[in-house]
Design an enzyme around this catalytic site. Structure first.
Site, PDB file in Angstrom:
ATOM      1  N   ASN A   1      36.193  39.048  33.325  1.00  0.00           N
ATOM      2  CA  ASN A   1      35.913  40.447  33.669  1.00  0.00           C
ATOM      3  C   ASN A   1      36.503  41.361  32.595  1.00  0.00           C
ATOM      4  OD1 ASN A   1      37.969  39.277  35.714  1.00  0.00           O
ATOM      5  ND2 ASN A   1      38.445  41.428  35.926  1.00  0.00           N
ATOM      6  N   ASP A   2      37.343  42.291  32.915  1.00  0.00           N
ATOM      7  CA  ASP A   2      37.712  43.395  32.015  1.00  0.00           C
ATOM      8  C   ASP A   2      38.120  42.978  30.592  1.00  0.00           C
ATOM      9  OD1 ASP A   2      37.848  44.093  34.688  1.00  0.00           O
ATOM     10  OD2 ASP A   2      39.839  44.965  34.575  1.00  0.00           O
TER      11      ASP A   2
ATOM     12  N   GLN B   1      40.173  39.553  30.929  1.00  0.00           N
ATOM     13  CA  GLN B   1      40.476  38.920  32.203  1.00  0.00           C
ATOM     14  C   GLN B   1      39.670  37.634  32.297  1.00  0.00           C
ATOM     15  OE1 GLN B   1      42.620  40.182  35.125  1.00  0.00           O
ATOM     16  NE2 GLN B   1      43.378  40.430  33.049  1.00  0.00           N
TER      17      GLN B   1
ATOM     18  N   PHE C   1      47.031  40.452  35.059  1.00  0.00           N
ATOM     19  CA  PHE C   1      45.956  41.418  35.262  1.00  0.00           C
ATOM     20  C   PHE C   1      45.780  42.285  34.011  1.00  0.00           C
ATOM     21  CE2 PHE C   1      44.895  41.918  40.071  1.00  0.00           C
ATOM     22  CZ  PHE C   1      44.620  40.571  40.149  1.00  0.00           C
ATOM     23  N   SER C   2      44.886  43.260  34.136  1.00  0.00           N
ATOM     24  CA  SER C   2      44.460  44.021  32.953  1.00  0.00           C
ATOM     25  C   SER C   2      45.578  44.829  32.314  1.00  0.00           C
ATOM     26  CB  SER C   2      43.310  44.955  33.332  1.00  0.00           C
ATOM     27  OG  SER C   2      42.154  44.173  33.453  1.00  0.00           O
TER      28      SER C   2
ATOM     29  N   ARG D   1      48.450  49.357  38.667  1.00  0.00           N
ATOM     30  CA  ARG D   1      48.015  48.396  37.647  1.00  0.00           C
ATOM     31  C   ARG D   1      47.267  49.010  36.463  1.00  0.00           C
ATOM     32  NH1 ARG D   1      45.089  47.553  42.278  1.00  0.00           N
ATOM     33  NH2 ARG D   1      42.835  47.925  42.181  1.00  0.00           N
ATOM     34  N   ASP D   2      47.007  48.137  35.505  1.00  0.00           N
ATOM     35  CA  ASP D   2      46.150  48.371  34.339  1.00  0.00           C
ATOM     36  C   ASP D   2      46.749  49.358  33.325  1.00  0.00           C
ATOM     37  OD1 ASP D   2      44.544  46.741  35.873  1.00  0.00           O
ATOM     38  OD2 ASP D   2      43.233  48.341  36.566  1.00  0.00           O
TER      39      ASP D   2
ATOM     40  N   GLU E   1      41.002  52.387  38.712  1.00  0.00           N
ATOM     41  CA  GLU E   1      41.413  51.234  37.913  1.00  0.00           C
ATOM     42  C   GLU E   1      41.237  51.558  36.431  1.00  0.00           C
ATOM     43  OE1 GLU E   1      40.529  47.502  40.867  1.00  0.00           O
ATOM     44  OE2 GLU E   1      38.844  48.083  39.627  1.00  0.00           O
TER      45      GLU E   1
ATOM     46  N   TRP F   1      31.402  44.689  40.504  1.00  0.00           N
ATOM     47  CA  TRP F   1      32.102  43.829  41.475  1.00  0.00           C
ATOM     48  C   TRP F   1      31.248  43.535  42.705  1.00  0.00           C
ATOM     49  CZ3 TRP F   1      35.369  40.530  40.070  1.00  0.00           C
ATOM     50  CH2 TRP F   1      36.335  40.787  39.100  1.00  0.00           C
TER      51      TRP F   1
END
Ligand code: FRU
Length: 504
Positions: free
Chosen positions: A21-22, A38, A79-80, A146-147, A199, A287
């Site tokens: 993903n990202d 990701q 995670f990102s 996050r991120d 996000e 998603w």
């Protein structure tokens, strides 16, 4: 062999196997572009997130590497996040012998069942990372945080992190002089379209073209939302504004959608791109169905690199004033063969076969003579496969305003009919460029078709769309037909290029 699968994109990045993903940690070091992402190496669904790693000299020919950062246990996820070059060794992680542009620091979220914390790791080659022994560097005892995206802010000579307080709809801005100790300096939001979660924020400067700020730069906050997109699921919005080193303030409080397709998410820009250009890569997915799309042994791909410009659009009906635009970056460096005769001022329908085994690029200029619109002033571009009646449709409907629309209902019926969230039609409005004496309304279309994904850029990227289309029986695009629904519409030029695959 890998990368020869019928659905496999030929000039876009996709992982050899596993789930992606990202994009993460986008950074240019020397003449090498690093992309982390990701990545679940063990399955083609999201989970057990690692930072996958690939490098490139041109952002199209990628070399895959072993994942660069892995979780310590299977209930954790890396995670990102982002990566920077700590050229002045502010962190103290590097010996003097390490060249300045080999001082990589990655900033990411460690996801555990009980918390999301911000962590860092460092590397002298971009591949082998050491997790900092003092991690986490920010921990707030929450599972929705996050991120982190970090940049060096010249205004106050310090590092700044944008990080998402996802379910509070806020972006936290933190500052640091050494990448290890961080203090919150402000928060932005709730603002714009909230959806369910904020996000992947990215605060960056983008060059301005046109208007009274021509030649200056705008601060833009790029912000991903999931779920809650206007079309359902995930999407990206952007705010244009000012950053004074402490606070971000949008100019007019309003938000913009940067890509009107349904398959554009979690995009981020490169740290240390040449000439401070804003070069962005997005994840091609949503998603709502990313874990179910019919590809194997991998899932997901990236967009081509997109160069961002903030353009002054004095006639845009959707947003008068400054607008974030995106166009393919570096695409001209790829090997291409023109597959059609040069077309000038042709009327009526025509078909061009898409010969070649790679991807295709379509460049078309349309014009319409007046603003006295007839009943059906539209031009349609159909991308066909050998399957009977199967095509992706992109149309331009002249009017006030003019509309670009995408229709993927017949672009692989098996998949579009089977997935309730695979929204099949979307559009954006814009104004054509009028010539000085206002006799011609020009629309420029630039489209990339690459097996099961397409990217559309209209009018220098004033409108862009990232589009997935899973053809029946894994067919490949085989021809383009152009239909002019009105004899006043002119196809002033049409060029179709076959682009060689960038995969070995
Ligand atoms: C966005 C996202 C991020 C998170 C990552 C996990 O697509 O949900 O917020 O860090 O994916 O893979």
């Amino acid at each position: 062999a890998l990368y020869t699968e019928p659905y496999r994109p030929q000039i876009h990045f996709s992982p050899s196997t596993g789930f992606m993903n990202d994009p993460n940690g986008l950074v240019k070091s020397g003449d090498t572009w690093h992309m982390y992402f990701q990545y679940n190496p063990n399955a083609t669904v999201a989970g057990f997130q690692h930072w996958g790693h690939a490098t490139s000299k041109d952002l199209y020919h990628w070399q895959n590497h072993l994942y660069a950062i892995a979780p310590d246990s299977d209930d954790q996820g890396i995670f990102s996040g982002s990566a920077v070059l700590d050229v002045n060794n502010t962190s103290g992680f590097f010996n003097d012998s390490v060249p300045a542009d080999s001082r990589f620091v990655a900033i990411y979220t460690l996801n555990t069942p009980t918390a999301q914390n911000q962590n860092i790791a460092y590397s002298t080659d971009g591949q082998n990372y050491t997790k900092y022994s003092g991690n986490p560097v920010i921990s707030l005892n929450t599972t929705q945080f996050r991120d982190p995206k970090v940049f060096w802010d010249e205004q106050k000579s310090r590092w700044v992190m944008a990080v998402s307080h996802s379910q509070d709809y806020q972006i936290g801005f933190y500052a640091s002089t050494n990448l290890r100790e961080w203090n919150e300096v402000s928060r932005f939001g709730p603002s714009g379209i909230l959806g369910y979660q904020y996000e992947c924020p990215d605060l960056l400067q983008i060059p301005i073209s046109g208007g009274d700020k021509d030649g200056q730069k705008a601060w833009v906050l790029v912000l991903s939302i999931n779920p809650g997109a206007p079309l359902g699921g995930s999407f990206i919005q952007a705010f244009i504004g000012d950053w004074d080193g402490t606070n971000f303030k949008p100019w007019d409080g309003s938000t913009q959608i940067v890509d009107f397709g349904k398959d554009f998410y979690a995009a981020q820009t490169f740290y240390n791109a040449p000439n401070d250009q804003a070069i962005l890569i997005g994840w091609v997915g949503n998603w709502q169905y990313a874990n179910a799309v019919p590809t194997s042994p991998w899932r997901s791909s990236m967009t081509v690199p997109r160069q961002m410009t903030v353009r002054y659009i004095d006639m845009n009906p959707m947003h008068k004033g400054y607008q974030v635009t995106m166009e393919p970056y570096g695409l001209e460096s790829l090997q291409k063969q023109q597959t059609n005769e040069n077309t000038t001022s042709s009327n009526g329908n025509q078909t061009v076969s898409l010969d070649g085994n790679g991807a295709f690029e379509i460049l078309a200029n349309l014009s319409y003579p007046s603003t006295n619109y007839s009943v059906n002033p539209r031009a349609e571009f159909l991308i066909h496969t050998p399957n009977q009646g199967e095509y992706l449709k992109v149309g331009i409907l002249y009017g006030d305003p003019t509309t670009v629309y995408v229709d993927r209902r017949l672009a692989g019926k098996e998949w579009s009919d089977s997935n309730p969230f695979f929204t099949d039609r979307f559009s954006q409005q814009f104004h054509p460029i009028t010539t000085d004496n206002s006799t011609k309304q020009i629309v420029r279309v630039h489209m990339i078709v690459d097996r099961m994904q397409s990217e559309l850029f209209v009018q220098d990227g004033v409108a862009s769309a990232s589009i997935l289309h899973f053809w029946d029986n894994e067919a490949k695009p085989s021809s383009l037909s152009v239909g002019l629904g009105d004899d006043q519409i002119k196809l002033d030029s049409l060029q179709v290029n076959a682009i060689n695959s960038t995969w070995p």
